[in-house]
Design a protein around this motif. Structure first.
Motif, PDB file in Angstrom:
ATOM      1  N   PRO A   1       1.277  -0.768  -8.565  1.00  0.00           N
ATOM      2  CA  PRO A   1       0.316   0.313  -8.811  1.00  0.00           C
ATOM      3  C   PRO A   1       0.792   1.624  -8.193  1.00  0.00           C
ATOM      4  O   PRO A   1       1.540   1.621  -7.212  1.00  0.00           O
ATOM      5  CB  PRO A   1      -0.951  -0.173  -8.105  1.00  0.00           C
ATOM      6  N   MET A   2       0.347   2.732  -8.798  1.00  0.00           N
ATOM      7  CA  MET A   2       0.743   4.060  -8.308  1.00  0.00           C
ATOM      8  C   MET A   2      -0.414   4.727  -7.589  1.00  0.00           C
ATOM      9  O   MET A   2      -1.522   4.796  -8.136  1.00  0.00           O
ATOM     10  CB  MET A   2       1.168   4.932  -9.487  1.00  0.00           C
ATOM     11  N   THR A   3      -0.135   5.194  -6.393  1.00  0.00           N
ATOM     12  CA  THR A   3      -1.140   5.966  -5.656  1.00  0.00           C
ATOM     13  C   THR A   3      -1.004   7.419  -6.093  1.00  0.00           C
ATOM     14  O   THR A   3       0.113   7.930  -6.185  1.00  0.00           O
ATOM     15  CB  THR A   3      -0.842   5.908  -4.149  1.00  0.00           C
ATOM     16  N   GLU A   4      -2.128   8.074  -6.382  1.00  0.00           N
ATOM     17  CA  GLU A   4      -2.006   9.501  -6.715  1.00  0.00           C
ATOM     18  C   GLU A   4      -3.164  10.287  -6.125  1.00  0.00           C
ATOM     19  O   GLU A   4      -4.213   9.722  -5.806  1.00  0.00           O
ATOM     20  CB  GLU A   4      -1.897   9.695  -8.231  1.00  0.00           C
TER      21      GLU A   4
ATOM     22  N   THR B   1     -12.929   8.938  -8.783  1.00  0.00           N
ATOM     23  CA  THR B   1     -12.279   7.877  -8.000  1.00  0.00           C
ATOM     24  C   THR B   1     -11.892   6.665  -8.849  1.00  0.00           C
ATOM     25  O   THR B   1     -11.362   5.693  -8.325  1.00  0.00           O
ATOM     26  CB  THR B   1     -13.250   7.382  -6.903  1.00  0.00           C
ATOM     27  N   VAL B   2     -12.188   6.745 -10.144  1.00  0.00           N
ATOM     28  CA  VAL B   2     -11.990   5.556 -10.984  1.00  0.00           C
ATOM     29  C   VAL B   2     -10.495   5.266 -11.197  1.00  0.00           C
ATOM     30  O   VAL B   2      -9.744   6.125 -11.633  1.00  0.00           O
ATOM     31  CB  VAL B   2     -12.705   5.716 -12.352  1.00  0.00           C
ATOM     32  N   TYR B   3     -10.113   4.046 -10.848  1.00  0.00           N
ATOM     33  CA  TYR B   3      -8.726   3.628 -11.070  1.00  0.00           C
ATOM     34  C   TYR B   3      -8.580   3.188 -12.528  1.00  0.00           C
ATOM     35  O   TYR B   3      -9.555   2.804 -13.172  1.00  0.00           O
ATOM     36  CB  TYR B   3      -8.322   2.525 -10.093  1.00  0.00           C
ATOM     37  N   TRP B   4      -7.355   3.248 -13.027  1.00  0.00           N
ATOM     38  CA  TRP B   4      -7.170   2.984 -14.469  1.00  0.00           C
ATOM     39  C   TRP B   4      -5.762   2.471 -14.744  1.00  0.00           C
ATOM     40  O   TRP B   4      -4.840   2.710 -13.970  1.00  0.00           O
ATOM     41  CB  TRP B   4      -7.439   4.260 -15.277  1.00  0.00           C
ATOM     42  N   ARG B   5      -5.629   1.747 -15.841  1.00  0.00           N
ATOM     43  CA  ARG B   5      -4.334   1.239 -16.285  1.00  0.00           C
ATOM     44  C   ARG B   5      -3.862   2.060 -17.474  1.00  0.00           C
ATOM     45  O   ARG B   5      -4.633   2.285 -18.404  1.00  0.00           O
ATOM     46  CB  ARG B   5      -4.474  -0.229 -16.712  1.00  0.00           C
ATOM     47  N   ASP B   6      -2.604   2.501 -17.453  1.00  0.00           N
ATOM     48  CA  ASP B   6      -2.108   3.293 -18.581  1.00  0.00           C
ATOM     49  C   ASP B   6      -1.560   2.373 -19.680  1.00  0.00           C
ATOM     50  O   ASP B   6      -1.622   1.140 -19.579  1.00  0.00           O
ATOM     51  CB  ASP B   6      -1.071   4.336 -18.103  1.00  0.00           C
ATOM     52  N   ASP B   7      -1.031   2.985 -20.752  1.00  0.00           N
ATOM     53  CA  ASP B   7      -0.569   2.226 -21.926  1.00  0.00           C
ATOM     54  C   ASP B   7       0.537   1.244 -21.571  1.00  0.00           C
ATOM     55  O   ASP B   7       0.735   0.240 -22.255  1.00  0.00           O
ATOM     56  CB  ASP B   7      -0.017   3.191 -22.998  1.00  0.00           C
ATOM     57  N   ARG B   8       1.288   1.562 -20.504  1.00  0.00           N
ATOM     58  CA  ARG B   8       2.380   0.658 -20.109  1.00  0.00           C
ATOM     59  C   ARG B   8       1.888  -0.423 -19.137  1.00  0.00           C
ATOM     60  O   ARG B   8       2.676  -1.212 -18.637  1.00  0.00           O
ATOM     61  CB  ARG B   8       3.523   1.463 -19.471  1.00  0.00           C
ATOM     62  N   GLY B   9       0.599  -0.400 -18.850  1.00  0.00           N
ATOM     63  CA  GLY B   9       0.028  -1.421 -17.973  1.00  0.00           C
ATOM     64  C   GLY B   9       0.133  -1.071 -16.496  1.00  0.00           C
ATOM     65  O   GLY B   9      -0.140  -1.916 -15.645  1.00  0.00           O
ATOM     66  N   VAL B  10       0.511   0.176 -16.197  1.00  0.00           N
ATOM     67  CA  VAL B  10       0.624   0.572 -14.785  1.00  0.00           C
ATOM     68  C   VAL B  10      -0.747   1.006 -14.270  1.00  0.00           C
ATOM     69  O   VAL B  10      -1.429   1.829 -14.901  1.00  0.00           O
ATOM     70  CB  VAL B  10       1.642   1.731 -14.609  1.00  0.00           C
ATOM     71  N   MET B  11      -1.123   0.445 -13.140  1.00  0.00           N
ATOM     72  CA  MET B  11      -2.404   0.807 -12.519  1.00  0.00           C
ATOM     73  C   MET B  11      -2.240   2.103 -11.732  1.00  0.00           C
ATOM     74  O   MET B  11      -1.285   2.244 -10.968  1.00  0.00           O
ATOM     75  CB  MET B  11      -2.841  -0.329 -11.585  1.00  0.00           C
ATOM     76  N   HIS B  12      -3.174   3.033 -11.933  1.00  0.00           N
ATOM     77  CA  HIS B  12      -3.174   4.297 -11.186  1.00  0.00           C
ATOM     78  C   HIS B  12      -4.383   4.299 -10.252  1.00  0.00           C
ATOM     79  O   HIS B  12      -5.498   4.038 -10.707  1.00  0.00           O
ATOM     80  CB  HIS B  12      -3.269   5.483 -12.150  1.00  0.00           C
TER      81      HIS B  12
ATOM     82  N   ARG C   1      -8.442  10.167  -2.238  1.00  0.00           N
ATOM     83  CA  ARG C   1      -8.827  11.492  -1.743  1.00  0.00           C
ATOM     84  C   ARG C   1      -7.717  12.045  -0.861  1.00  0.00           C
ATOM     85  O   ARG C   1      -7.027  11.299  -0.161  1.00  0.00           O
ATOM     86  CB  ARG C   1     -10.147  11.391  -0.985  1.00  0.00           C
ATOM     87  N   VAL C   2      -7.577  13.349  -0.897  1.00  0.00           N
ATOM     88  CA  VAL C   2      -6.481  14.020  -0.200  1.00  0.00           C
ATOM     89  C   VAL C   2      -6.899  14.272   1.258  1.00  0.00           C
ATOM     90  O   VAL C   2      -8.040  14.665   1.516  1.00  0.00           O
ATOM     91  CB  VAL C   2      -6.171  15.358  -0.918  1.00  0.00           C
ATOM     92  N   THR C   3      -5.981  14.049   2.182  1.00  0.00           N
ATOM     93  CA  THR C   3      -6.296  14.128   3.619  1.00  0.00           C
ATOM     94  C   THR C   3      -7.007  15.438   3.973  1.00  0.00           C
ATOM     95  O   THR C   3      -8.044  15.422   4.647  1.00  0.00           O
ATOM     96  CB  THR C   3      -4.996  14.004   4.448  1.00  0.00           C
ATOM     97  N   ASP C   4      -6.463  16.550   3.502  1.00  0.00           N
ATOM     98  CA  ASP C   4      -7.027  17.844   3.899  1.00  0.00           C
ATOM     99  C   ASP C   4      -8.453  18.048   3.384  1.00  0.00           C
ATOM    100  O   ASP C   4      -9.175  18.901   3.891  1.00  0.00           O
ATOM    101  CB  ASP C   4      -6.118  18.991   3.413  1.00  0.00           C
ATOM    102  N   ASN C   5      -8.851  17.296   2.377  1.00  0.00           N
ATOM    103  CA  ASN C   5     -10.216  17.439   1.854  1.00  0.00           C
ATOM    104  C   ASN C   5     -11.241  16.595   2.605  1.00  0.00           C
ATOM    105  O   ASN C   5     -12.448  16.745   2.397  1.00  0.00           O
ATOM    106  CB  ASN C   5     -10.262  17.049   0.366  1.00  0.00           C
ATOM    107  N   ILE C   6     -10.778  15.710   3.464  1.00  0.00           N
ATOM    108  CA  ILE C   6     -11.731  14.828   4.165  1.00  0.00           C
ATOM    109  C   ILE C   6     -11.596  14.931   5.684  1.00  0.00           C
ATOM    110  O   ILE C   6     -12.307  14.271   6.433  1.00  0.00           O
ATOM    111  CB  ILE C   6     -11.537  13.348   3.738  1.00  0.00           C
TER     112      ILE C   6
END
Ligand SMILES: Cc1cc2nc3c(=O)[nH]c(=O)nc-3n(C[C@H](O)[C@H](O)[C@H](O)COP(=O)(O)O)c2cc1C
Length: 191
Positions: free
Chosen positions: A156-159, A165-176, A180-185
């Protein structure tokens, strides 16, 4: 692997190679779990481990995978976990609470599993009554969590989060997995 690298690298894995996991490795995961912090050092947790193919077949249907993905994200046949840890709270030791202890123990399990080259998924959507019955868990224990374990067959890819916040799988089956970004929290010195 140092702890920070492990934390950065760990993602929930929902596709596994069907390779058996040695009992000795799973034993080590429980050893890591038992050393997790516990309020008042009360230590209400016990663990059931499953390494056999029959045991895994029994546990699998009691779990719900990735309910945020509309069609579900249940691992298909041939890509299912090959071991499980079931985390139990002994209600005679701690009558209520214990969730924090379970969480700390699960995180220890997941990080040590990563060190052993294994992927994990923490599950709390569980048919608890069904699983308790199948495993013969006595009434005084409550199933808190299940940790699914196996050799990872996905990466899976962290982005950085964009819209939600919804995680999702792309057409190639990769989970994204949006995070949340550190500076925002992070609030320095005061909110
Ligand atoms: C308390 C808790 C319960 C969870 N329960 C489930 C579950 O029942 N099924 C599942 O597929 N994932 C479950 N997850 C995994 C989350 O979906 C996952 O942690 C989240 O999407 C972030 O992805 P990451 O673990 O890769 O950072 C759970 C996670 C936590 C912390």
């Amino acid at each position: 692997m140092n702890v920070y690298s492990a934390i950065l690298r760990r993602r929930s894995i929902r596709r596994y190679k069907e390779q058996p996991i040695p009992e000795s490795v799973v034993y080590k995961l429980i050893d890591a779990a038992r050393l997790a912090p516990s309020a008042g050092n009360v230590q209400p947790l016990e663990f059931v481990t499953i390494c056999s193919p029959e045991g895994c077949e029994m546990v699998f249907p009691t779990l719900k995978w990735a309910r945020h993905i509309q069609s579900g994200d249940t691992p298909p046949e041939g890509k299912r976990p090959t071991a499980y840890v079931i985390v139990l709270i002994n209600r005679h030791v701690m009558s209520k609470g214990g969730g924090h202890e379970a969480g700390a123990a699960v995180q220890n399990i997941m990080l040590e599993a990563l060190e052993e080259g294994l992927g994990t998924c923490w599950l709390r959507s569980i048919d608890r009554a069904g699983l308790s019955e199948k495993l013969g868990v006595p009434d005084k224990y409550e199933i808190d969590s299940v940790v699914a374990i196996g050799k990872p067959a996905e990466a899976p890819m962290t982005e950085a989060i964009k819209n939600d916040t919804v995680y999702w799988r792309d057409d190639r089956g990769v989970m994204h997995v949006p995070k949340r970004v550190t500076d925002n929290i992070h609030h320095r010195e005061k909110f």
